[in-house]
Scaffold this motif. Structure first.
Motif, mmCIF file in Angstrom:
data_model
loop_
_atom_site.group_PDB
_atom_site.id
_atom_site.type_symbol
_atom_site.label_atom_id
_atom_site.label_comp_id
_atom_site.label_asym_id
_atom_site.label_seq_id
_atom_site.Cartn_x
_atom_site.Cartn_y
_atom_site.Cartn_z
ATOM 1 N N SER A 52 31.407 -25.812 -16.761
ATOM 2 C CA SER A 52 32.667 -25.420 -16.945
ATOM 3 C C SER A 52 33.357 -26.092 -15.469
ATOM 4 N N GLY A 53 32.425 -26.609 -14.530
ATOM 5 C CA GLY A 53 32.988 -26.868 -13.540
ATOM 6 C C GLY A 53 34.113 -26.103 -12.481
ATOM 7 N N ASN A 54 33.622 -24.965 -12.471
ATOM 8 C CA ASN A 54 34.624 -23.860 -12.109
ATOM 9 C C ASN A 54 33.710 -23.826 -10.354
ATOM 10 N N THR A 55 34.601 -23.859 -9.431
ATOM 11 C CA THR A 55 33.729 -24.082 -8.031
ATOM 12 C C THR A 55 34.222 -22.785 -7.222
ATOM 13 N N TYR A 56 34.163 -22.399 -6.614
ATOM 14 C CA TYR A 56 33.644 -21.420 -5.524
ATOM 15 C C TYR A 56 33.425 -21.726 -3.841
ATOM 16 N N PHE A 98 20.044 -18.836 -16.009
ATOM 17 C CA PHE A 98 20.609 -17.688 -16.541
ATOM 18 C C PHE A 98 21.887 -17.639 -17.275
ATOM 19 N N THR A 99 22.229 -16.957 -17.586
ATOM 20 C CA THR A 99 23.895 -17.254 -17.295
ATOM 21 C C THR A 99 24.009 -15.163 -16.851
ATOM 22 N N GLY A 100 25.196 -15.080 -16.624
ATOM 23 C CA GLY A 100 25.018 -13.666 -15.911
ATOM 24 C C GLY A 100 25.733 -13.824 -14.630
ATOM 25 N N THR A 101 25.284 -13.093 -13.335
ATOM 26 C CA THR A 101 26.264 -13.334 -12.079
ATOM 27 C C THR A 101 25.541 -14.657 -11.411
ATOM 28 N N CYS A 102 26.395 -15.290 -10.682
ATOM 29 C CA CYS A 102 26.212 -16.345 -9.754
ATOM 30 C C CYS A 102 27.268 -16.416 -8.394
ATOM 31 N N ALA A 103 26.793 -15.154 -8.282
ATOM 32 C CA ALA A 103 27.766 -14.560 -6.892
ATOM 33 C C ALA A 103 27.392 -16.137 -5.766
ATOM 34 N N LEU A 104 27.453 -15.600 -4.696
ATOM 35 C CA LEU A 104 27.143 -16.703 -3.892
ATOM 36 C C LEU A 104 26.515 -16.118 -2.559
ATOM 37 N N ILE A 105 25.315 -15.656 -3.184
ATOM 38 C CA ILE A 105 24.201 -14.837 -2.506
ATOM 39 C C ILE A 105 22.824 -15.349 -2.763
ATOM 40 N N PRO A 106 22.021 -15.466 -1.596
ATOM 41 C CA PRO A 106 20.556 -16.481 -2.083
ATOM 42 C C PRO A 106 19.915 -15.520 -3.603
ATOM 43 N N ARG A 107 20.187 -14.363 -4.180
ATOM 44 C CA ARG A 107 18.893 -13.175 -4.743
ATOM 45 C C ARG A 107 19.551 -14.025 -6.106
#
Length: 122
Positions: A52-56, A98-107
């Motif tokens: 999607s190109g969505n950024t944070y 993998f689909t799912g969370t893409c939080a901006l944390i290393p894990r």
């Protein structure tokens, strides 16, 4: 398997600009840039969903850093403007296939590049 290779780091004076790149192989669902200063934890500075190109961006870099991706070249970029000495860090490219969370944390990320050093002098 995803392989990531960063390039483009270097030294710049405060208020200057720098762009780092990350060449990726393989499919990715989302990608991010993290910075790690000596003695500190790795911190996320930007994230992008590959499709999607969505950024944070966190507040610390919002308005100064821009993450982008050239899907044809399978390359991720981080444009850093108005750099500050506190931006000095090793910058790592990271990816999650993998689909799912893409939080901006290393894990949240399964694959990492080797890092590229960015040094900002006052």
């Amino acid at each position: 398997q995803v392989q990531l290779v960063e390039s483009g780091g270097g030294s710049v004076q405060a208020a200057g600009s720098l762009r780092v790149s990350c060449a990726a192989s393989g499919y990715t669902y989302c990608m991010a840039w993290f910075g790690q200063a000596p003695g500190k934890q790795r911190e996320g500075v930007a994230r992008i969903y590959t499709g999607s190109g969505n950024t944070y961006y966190p507040d610390s870099v919002k308005g100064r850093f821009t993450i982008s991706r050239d899907n044809a070249k399978n390359t991720l970029y981080l444009q850093m403007n108005s750099l500050k000495p506190e931006d000095t860090a090793m910058y790592y490219c990271a990816a999650n296939k993998f689909t799912g969370t893409c939080a901006l944390i290393p894990r949240s990320y399964n694959y990492w590049g080797q890092g590229t050093q960015v040094t900002v002098s006052s």
